[in-house]
Scaffold this active site. Structure first.
Site, mmCIF file in Angstrom:
data_model
loop_
_atom_site.group_PDB
_atom_site.id
_atom_site.type_symbol
_atom_site.label_atom_id
_atom_site.label_comp_id
_atom_site.label_asym_id
_atom_site.label_seq_id
_atom_site.Cartn_x
_atom_site.Cartn_y
_atom_site.Cartn_z
ATOM 1 N N LYS A 40 0.841 -1.190 0.000
ATOM 2 C CA LYS A 40 0.000 0.000 0.000
ATOM 3 C C LYS A 40 0.874 1.237 0.000
ATOM 4 O O LYS A 40 2.019 1.224 0.448
ATOM 5 C CB LYS A 40 -0.937 0.003 1.205
ATOM 6 N N GLY A 41 0.312 2.310 -0.529
ATOM 7 C CA GLY A 41 1.020 3.572 -0.607
ATOM 8 C C GLY A 41 0.051 4.725 -0.496
ATOM 9 O O GLY A 41 -1.103 4.569 -0.065
ATOM 10 N N VAL A 54 -2.741 -2.447 -2.897
ATOM 11 C CA VAL A 54 -2.634 -3.410 -3.992
ATOM 12 C C VAL A 54 -2.960 -4.796 -3.432
ATOM 13 O O VAL A 54 -2.384 -5.216 -2.431
ATOM 14 C CB VAL A 54 -1.229 -3.413 -4.620
ATOM 15 N N LYS A 99 -4.963 -2.794 -8.004
ATOM 16 C CA LYS A 99 -4.698 -1.588 -7.228
ATOM 17 C C LYS A 99 -5.985 -0.797 -7.074
ATOM 18 O O LYS A 99 -6.633 -0.434 -8.056
ATOM 19 C CB LYS A 99 -3.627 -0.728 -7.900
ATOM 20 N N ASP A 102 5.795 8.407 -11.568
ATOM 21 C CA ASP A 102 5.932 7.853 -10.214
ATOM 22 C C ASP A 102 6.947 6.706 -10.201
ATOM 23 O O ASP A 102 6.650 5.600 -9.767
ATOM 24 C CB ASP A 102 4.578 7.375 -9.696
#
Length: 656
Positions: free
Chosen positions: A342-343, A348, A363, A459
């Site tokens: 995760k972010g 995900v 995602k 990214d």
């Protein structure tokens, strides 16, 4: 043990205890459904020439039809099996499929007889090709239709889904229990020792590509004389028919005259029974009606949970759209146990698609507004067409309410950042790190320069670099990607990316470009070499920012001081020095000073060399006319390395 395997084992060993009868074959090893046939078990011959192997109404049964005389497969007991082939047309009528299923098999066996053998010997000298169908044990699963080869063992040697290949290689699935006639070809080539199985509807000609092939010498498994025939195992609601059969033990078989095949009888009686059961069910009133209403409400609420709103403009993105229900089932309801990572933009999840059983990564991100949704999905659909070995394939998307789900190929080794920071027992050696850098550079070059449009990733970081089972790197997560035509600048948008990887001009103008991707790639090169994040607490303030720390060590004459301690001295100093210096060049604060990704690849491959006064360029605070200010021109570089450095933009008037 599955029914197909049971059926194959049963057919392989039903002759186990009897001895071989060496009577002569009046047909000389070739026939086309003549009268020399033997039946046993639940099997009979209709007056019109149609063999029915299963005709059980109350419980499952077994039937057998075989050629009455043994056929010669070898010239001597210790000889080799000659080429042989057979073709037959069968039909299975199942009024109602069951999980137990039913099936039919063609057998080559040393004896005849329908015996049950409790203890199976693994050297029974038999070959069997089976066809099995069963209802899926999952509510939304596809019915099972399998074809399998079993040679002298208790396990299937080879199996696949039933169907046939078109000339272009596409597989067309077949429902074995559809009640429609299906023709099968089984051919063994003595020269190549290959056994081929082909099947198709009788409405088309024989396909050129076999459905199932197995290369194996059958000589050790077959006696000189063998019996051939069919065995069928079925459920109480199925009937199995052999409509035609032709065999040749000396080579190619004669085709069957399909125009003379008997018709498969209608199972009116079974359908009538089902209709009566339905009528009785519908006549039940009172409590049953209330139960039905309750179930209807529950079903409505369940369907509402998976309800999706599809707008008119989404039709053009149809091939790239997944249903929320499929993703919900694949990820087990988006359980935390399925989270891969995760972010800042979402979690995900790992998933298994319910129909194809293909592993995927999903995602889940939140789109802050409906404005721009159409343009966003247009870019997702475009990126979904990308095919490159160093890019994670974007399979499609799903939109539900205010949430977006991006579906990618699943990478078994996970993301690179786990190996850099979270797995102390599994250290990446320098060779692996250098190959990862080259893989990412190749994928990024494809996005920037080799596709029909320019794709800006926006990214690039270790968390978005995924590793396959062979530790090959693939650039993934295109949730922030932007597209523009070659030679045209991208539009200004909200600043997107991850802190530490965002270029100075992007944070000032909000305008992403290929050079802002190169900046992030430069930081990434330093990060994977040094084994630390771009910004983080260190022993002194000068070590807080990774790029500044590497530059200071280079200035002091000890650039190798920054190499990840976990590597020890197990690395090539020349390669490490190249990566560190190139990383500083790519992460230069002046966008125009950064090289293009094609130039980066040339440096990494050793085709081009960095300029000898690169340190002056990296340290330069004022750049008026690019390399010319420092006495380095593209011509002089070309003279020394035969490759000119291609910059990403025209030079600006400020430097680091």
């Amino acid at each position: 043990m599955s029914l197909l395997l049971k059926m194959l084992l049963f057919s392989l060993f039903f002759f186990y205890m009897a001895s071989i009868s060496q009577c002569s074959d009046p047909t000389g090893g070739q026939f086309s459904f003549n009268g020399y046939l033997y039946t046993d078990g639940v099997a009979d011959l209709n007056p019109d020439g149609l063999f029915k192997l299963i005709t059980s109404k109350t419980q499952g049964g077994a039937g057998q039809v075989l050629y009455q005389f043994p056929l010669q497969f070898k010239n001597s007991p210790n000889g080799t099996v000659s080429s042989f082939s057979t073709t037959f047309v069968f039909a299975i009528v199942a009024v109602r499929k069951t999980i137990a299923g039913c099936g039919l098999s063609f057998n080559i066996s040393p004896t005849k007889g329908l015996n049950s053998v409790p203890n199976i010997d693994h050297s029974n000298h038999s070959v069997s090709v089976g066809f099995h169908t069963a209802k899926s044990d999952k509510p939304d699963g596809e019915d099972v239709n399998l074809v399998g080869i079993n040679i002298d063992s208790s396990k299937m040697d080879r199996n696949c889904s039933a169907g046939y290949y078109k000339d272009d290689g596409r597989l067309v699935n077949l429902d074995i229990a559809s009640g429609k006639p299906i023709q099968v070809w089984i051919e063994y080539n003595n020269s190549t020792k290959q056994l081929d199985v082909t099947m198709h509807s009788i409405k088309i000609s024989k396909p050129k590509i076999p459905l199932l092939s197995m290369r194996k010498d059958l000589s050790p498994y077959l006696h000189e004389y063998m019996y051939i025939g069919f065995t069928s195992v079925g459920s109480p609601t199925s009937s199995h028919y052999i409509l035609g059969w032709s065999f040749n033990n000396k080579g190619a078989v004669s085709d069957i005259n399909l125009s003379r095949l008997p018709k498969v009888p209608d199972e009116d009686q079974e359908r009538s029974l089902s209709s009566k059961i339905l009528a009785i069910s519908l006549s039940i009133s009172g409590v049953t009606l209330v139960i039905v209403l309750i179930l209807g409400v529950m079903l409505f609420l369940k369907r509402k949970k998976f309800l999706e709103v599809i707008e008119d403009w989404e039709v053009q993105f149809g091939p790239h759209k997944f249903t929320y229900k499929d993703l919900f089932i694949a990820t087990k309801g988006f359980k935390n146990s399925e989270v891969l990572g995760k972010g800042g933009f979402g979690k995900v999840f790992k998933g298994i698609l319910p129909l194809s059983s293909i592993p995927i990564a999903v995602k889940k991100i939140s789109h802050d507004s409906r404005q721009g949704m159409r343009e966003f999905l247009a870019e997702i659909a475009t990126i979904g067409r990308l095919r490159h070995p160093d890019l994670v394939r974007l399979l499609g998307y799903c939109r539900r309410k205010g949430e977006l789900y991006l579906v990618y190929d699943f990478m078994p080794k996970g993301s690179l950042d786990k190996f850099l920071y979270n797995q102390p027992n599994q250290i990446l050696d320098w060779s692996q790190r250098f190959n990862i850098i080259k893989d990412v550079a190749s994928g990024l070059c494809y996005l920037h320069q080799q596709w029909v449009q320019v794709i800006i990733h926006r990214d690039i970081k270790p968390a978005n670099i995924l590793l396959d089972e062979n530790m090959n790197a693939k650039l993934g997560d295109f949730g922030l990607a932007k597209l523009c035509d070659h030679g045209i600048d991208s539009q200004t948008s909200n600043v997107a990316g991850t802190f530490g990887y965002i270029s100075p001009e992007l944070s000032r103008t909000g305008k992403s470009s290929t050079s802002s991707d190169v900046f992030a790639f430069g930081v990434f090169m330093l990060e994977i070499t040094c084994g630390r994040r771009p910004i983080g607490p260190r022993g002194s303030p000068s070590e807080m920012v990774l790029t500044d720390w590497v530059l200071d060590c280079w200035d002091s004459g000890d650039i190798l001081q920054v190499v990840d301690e976990k590597l020890g001295h197990r690395y090539l100093a020349e390669q490490v020095t190249l990566v560190l210096k190139l990383g500083l060049l790519c992460s230069h604060p002046v966008a125009a000073t950064r090289p293009s990704m094609s130039s980066v690849i040339q440096f990494l491959d050793g085709v081009a060399t960095l300029p000898h006064n690169l340190l002056d360029l990296v340290n330069s605070r004022i750049i008026n006319e690019g390399f010319d200010t420092l006495g380095v021109t593209t011509e002089s570089m070309e003279a020394s390395s035969n490759v000119s450095l291609v910059m990403t933009e025209s030079f600006l008037s400020s430097g680091r």
